[in-house]
Design an enzyme around this catalytic site. Structure first.
Site, PDB file in Angstrom:
ATOM      1  N   LEU A  32       0.818  -1.227   0.000  1.00 12.34           N
ATOM      2  CA  LEU A  32       0.000   0.000   0.000  1.00 12.34           C
ATOM      3  C   LEU A  32       0.845   1.267   0.000  1.00 12.34           C
ATOM      4  CD1 LEU A  32      -3.019  -1.007   2.292  1.00 12.34           C
ATOM      5  CD2 LEU A  32      -2.817  -1.153  -0.191  1.00 12.34           C
ATOM      6  N   ASP A  55       5.213  -6.753   2.279  1.00 13.33           N
ATOM      7  CA  ASP A  55       6.264  -6.119   1.483  1.00 13.33           C
ATOM      8  C   ASP A  55       7.195  -7.194   0.905  1.00 13.33           C
ATOM      9  OD1 ASP A  55       7.647  -2.985   1.740  1.00 13.33           O
ATOM     10  OD2 ASP A  55       8.788  -4.647   0.858  1.00 13.33           O
ATOM     11  N   PHE A  77       3.082  -7.480 -10.279  1.00 15.10           N
ATOM     12  CA  PHE A  77       3.151  -6.060 -10.639  1.00 15.10           C
ATOM     13  C   PHE A  77       3.982  -5.232  -9.652  1.00 15.10           C
ATOM     14  CE2 PHE A  77      -0.950  -7.506 -12.284  1.00 15.10           C
ATOM     15  CZ  PHE A  77      -0.903  -7.044 -13.591  1.00 15.10           C
ATOM     16  N   ALA A  79       5.992  -2.929  -7.790  1.00 14.47           N
ATOM     17  CA  ALA A  79       7.290  -2.331  -8.128  1.00 14.47           C
ATOM     18  C   ALA A  79       7.177  -0.816  -8.029  1.00 14.47           C
ATOM     19  CB  ALA A  79       7.692  -2.695  -9.557  1.00 14.47           C
ATOM     20  N   TYR A 145      15.425   2.188 -13.192  1.00 15.95           N
ATOM     21  CA  TYR A 145      14.112   1.525 -13.260  1.00 15.95           C
ATOM     22  C   TYR A 145      14.147   0.408 -14.312  1.00 15.95           C
ATOM     23  CZ  TYR A 145       9.314   0.695 -14.712  1.00 15.95           C
ATOM     24  OH  TYR A 145       8.152   0.095 -15.088  1.00 15.95           O
ATOM     25  N   LYS A 149      14.239  -3.916 -13.818  1.00 11.97           N
ATOM     26  CA  LYS A 149      13.301  -4.853 -14.450  1.00 11.97           C
ATOM     27  C   LYS A 149      14.033  -5.842 -15.365  1.00 11.97           C
ATOM     28  CE  LYS A 149       9.117  -3.227 -13.204  1.00 11.97           C
ATOM     29  NZ  LYS A 149       7.893  -3.972 -12.906  1.00 11.97           N
ATOM     30  N   HIS A 193       2.265  11.219 -15.279  1.00  7.58           N
ATOM     31  CA  HIS A 193       1.953  10.750 -16.631  1.00  7.58           C
ATOM     32  C   HIS A 193       1.161  11.758 -17.445  1.00  7.58           C
ATOM     33  CE1 HIS A 193       2.898   6.962 -14.506  1.00  7.58           C
ATOM     34  NE2 HIS A 193       3.570   6.757 -15.629  1.00  7.58           N
ATOM     35  N   PHE A 212       6.617  18.917 -22.325  1.00  7.68           N
ATOM     36  CA  PHE A 212       8.059  18.872 -22.078  1.00  7.68           C
ATOM     37  C   PHE A 212       8.836  18.819 -23.391  1.00  7.68           C
ATOM     38  CE2 PHE A 212       6.752  16.569 -17.951  1.00  7.68           C
ATOM     39  CZ  PHE A 212       6.678  17.761 -17.253  1.00  7.68           C
TER      40      PHE A 212
HETATM   41  N1  UFG Z   1       4.772  14.621 -20.857  1.00  7.69           N
HETATM   42  C1  UFG Z   1       4.537  15.982 -20.967  1.00  7.69           C
HETATM   43  N2  UFG Z   1       3.948  16.609 -19.907  1.00  7.69           N
HETATM   44  C2  UFG Z   1       3.575  15.960 -18.755  1.00  7.69           C
HETATM   45  C3  UFG Z   1       3.824  14.570 -18.682  1.00  7.69           C
HETATM   46  C4  UFG Z   1       4.438  13.935 -19.746  1.00  7.69           C
HETATM   47  O1  UFG Z   1       4.852  16.614 -21.980  1.00  7.69           O
HETATM   48  O2  UFG Z   1       3.053  16.594 -17.835  1.00  7.69           O
HETATM   49  C5  UFG Z   1       5.387  13.932 -22.012  1.00  7.69           C
HETATM   50  C6  UFG Z   1       6.710  13.269 -21.653  1.00  7.69           C
HETATM   51  O3  UFG Z   1       7.767  14.168 -21.805  1.00  7.69           O
HETATM   52  C7  UFG Z   1       6.731  12.118 -22.648  1.00  7.69           C
HETATM   53  C8  UFG Z   1       5.267  11.746 -22.838  1.00  7.69           C
HETATM   54  O4  UFG Z   1       4.528  12.878 -22.393  1.00  7.69           O
HETATM   55  O5  UFG Z   1       7.244  12.560 -23.870  1.00  7.69           O
HETATM   56  C9  UFG Z   1       4.842  10.543 -22.036  1.00  7.69           C
HETATM   57  O6  UFG Z   1       5.261  10.721 -20.683  1.00  7.69           O
HETATM   58  P1  UFG Z   1       4.758   9.802 -19.493  1.00  7.69           P
HETATM   59  O7  UFG Z   1       5.399  10.307 -18.240  1.00  7.69           O
HETATM   60  O8  UFG Z   1       3.282   9.700 -19.519  1.00  7.69           O
HETATM   61  O9  UFG Z   1       5.314   8.362 -19.855  1.00  7.69           O
HETATM   62  P2  UFG Z   1       6.824   7.916 -20.158  1.00  7.69           P
HETATM   63  O10 UFG Z   1       6.867   7.622 -21.632  1.00  7.69           O
HETATM   64  O11 UFG Z   1       7.844   8.830 -19.635  1.00  7.69           O
HETATM   65  O12 UFG Z   1       6.922   6.648 -19.215  1.00  7.69           O
HETATM   66  C10 UFG Z   1       6.386   5.424 -19.538  1.00  7.69           C
HETATM   67  C11 UFG Z   1       6.002   4.662 -18.280  1.00  7.69           C
HETATM   68  C12 UFG Z   1       7.236   4.339 -17.485  1.00  7.69           C
HETATM   69  C13 UFG Z   1       8.221   3.642 -18.356  1.00  7.69           C
HETATM   70  C14 UFG Z   1       8.541   4.472 -19.557  1.00  7.69           C
HETATM   71  C15 UFG Z   1       9.476   3.780 -20.489  1.00  7.69           C
HETATM   72  O13 UFG Z   1       5.099   5.421 -17.519  1.00  7.69           O
HETATM   73  O14 UFG Z   1       6.868   3.520 -16.398  1.00  7.69           O
HETATM   74  O15 UFG Z   1       7.344   4.729 -20.270  1.00  7.69           O
HETATM   75  O16 UFG Z   1      10.055   4.674 -21.349  1.00  7.69           O
HETATM   76  F1  UFG Z   1       9.370   3.411 -17.711  1.00  7.69           F
END
Ligand code: UFG
Length: 331
Positions: A32, A55, A77, A79, A145, A149, A193, A212
């Site tokens: 949790l 845990d 899952f 992690a 990360y 994995k 995300h 970003f």
């Molecule tokens: N992004 C933005 N603004 C935000 C959030 C994200 O522009 O507020 C962009 C990020 O820069 C990226 C895209 O949206 O280009 C997706 O970003 P996320 O954070 O949603 O997802 P990621 O691709 O970074 O991460 C995902 C999984 C991780 C995994 C990773 C592998 O969530 O667990 O892919 O590359 F490790």
């Protein structure tokens, strides 16, 4: 009985619902830290669900589950999954994700349980050398990360050789959306995300959504990802379990839609689905973001018979309902 570690979390809870729909009995093991007790309570109302708080870093906690229930297979899952945090605090990731899984595998062997579906990630590939990425793409993670994995994938290979432990490794791309009945959903604290962040701006929880970087080498300058719906992903776990039951073979599968969407595309889909303008601004690139990631998921389709059915509009729409429902408590 199926043991679902991390069943109180985002992808875990959706998979529990899928398993319950297939009349499976489930015991959830979750500390949790990122999962939620409210999610467990919801799942208990849906079907035959037991819960043990524990845990993975504590082997006695895991043994308790195997002593209390006759476990047939494990879907794993539990992690930590924040790329940025893993760079700052790698030990946290290796201790929990890698060492914790080793505890789980050793306990499985001790109790003669030899089937596991493992939540892996496209982060094990690192910077793509080509796209779409298939399972043969070299694995060279660029953050702890992904390494934590990948190490588990390698341990599983060795445990198959040594003890006959059969594992299906599922390498997910980006996961999106929520349960279509809005019973469980994406609930991370903090939320990092893309889709939930856009939706939080839309409902006024975050002021302005931040893109970003828009100077990547992609058609519109923003990063491209492959957003697979969480209910489709949950279905893949059930198919993987069935594959283990019938074939008793270890394997690895990418899970994605094979379609890349840019950040700007996703933002436009959100505005369209919500039918409203959302405030946005372009800021600096986020360190460690590759320009383009999307899957070749043909293997999962042909071998597991997986058919991802939901569109990105479906994912945004279910995620939006979830955000609205939980506006007052979901961070
Ligand atoms: N992004 C933005 N603004 C935000 C959030 C994200 O522009 O507020 C962009 C990020 O820069 C990226 C895209 O949206 O280009 C997706 O970003 P996320 O954070 O949603 O997802 P990621 O691709 O970074 O991460 C995902 C999984 C991780 C995994 C990773 C592998 O969530 O667990 O892919 O590359 F490790």
């Amino acid at each position: 009985m199926i043991l679902v570690t991390g069943g109180a979390g985002y992808i875990g809870s959706h998979t529990v619902i899928n398993l319950l729909n297939a009349n499976k009995k489930v015991v959830i093991f979750d500390n949790l830290e990122n999962g939620h007790l409210e999610t467990v309570e919801t799942l208990k109302k849906i079907g035959n669900v037991e819960f043990i708080k524990g845990d993975l870093r504590n082997i006695e906690d895991i043994e308790k589950v195997f002593k209390s229930y006759k476990i047939d297979a494990v879907v794993h899952f539990a992690a930590f999954a924040l790329v940025g945090e893993s760079v700052e605090n790698p030990g946290k990731y290796y201790r929990n994700n890698t060492f914790g899984t080793l505890n789980l595998l050793d306990t499985m062997i001790k109790f003669n349980v030899k089937k596991i579906v493992f939540s892996s990630t496209c982060a094990t590939y690192g910077e793509p050398q080509y796209t779409p990425i298939d399972e043969k793409h070299p694995q060279s993670p660029i953050n702890p990360y992904g390494t934590s994995k990948l190490m588990v994938e390698m341990i599983m290979r060795d445990y198959d050789r040594a003890y006959g432990l059969k594992s299906i490794k599922l390498r997910y791309f980006n996961v999106a959306g929520c349960d279509n009945q809005t019973r469980v959903g994406e609930w991370h604290e903090p939320e990092t995300h893309l889709i939930p962040n856009i939706l939080k701006s839309a409902i006024g929880k975050e002021k302005i959504f931040k893109i970003f970087g828009d100077d990547y080498d992609t058609p519109d300058g923003t990063c491209i990802r492959d957003y697979v719906n969480v209910e489709d992903l949950a279905q893949a776990h059930r198919l993987a379990l069935e594959y283990l039951e019938t074939e008793n073979k270890s394997d690895v599968f990418n899970l994605g839609t094979e379609k890349g969407d840019s950040v700007k595309n996703i933002f436009d889909v959100c505005e369209k689905v919500l039918n409203k303008k959302i405030a946005k601004e372009v800021v600096e690139r986020r360190p460690g973001d590759p320009a383009m990631l999307f899957a070749n998921a043909n293997k999962a389709k042909t071998i597991l018979g997986w058919k991802p059915a939901r569109t990105i509009e479906d994912s945004v729409s279910s995620a939006y309902k979830w955000e609205l429902k939980n506006k007052n408590f979901c961070n």
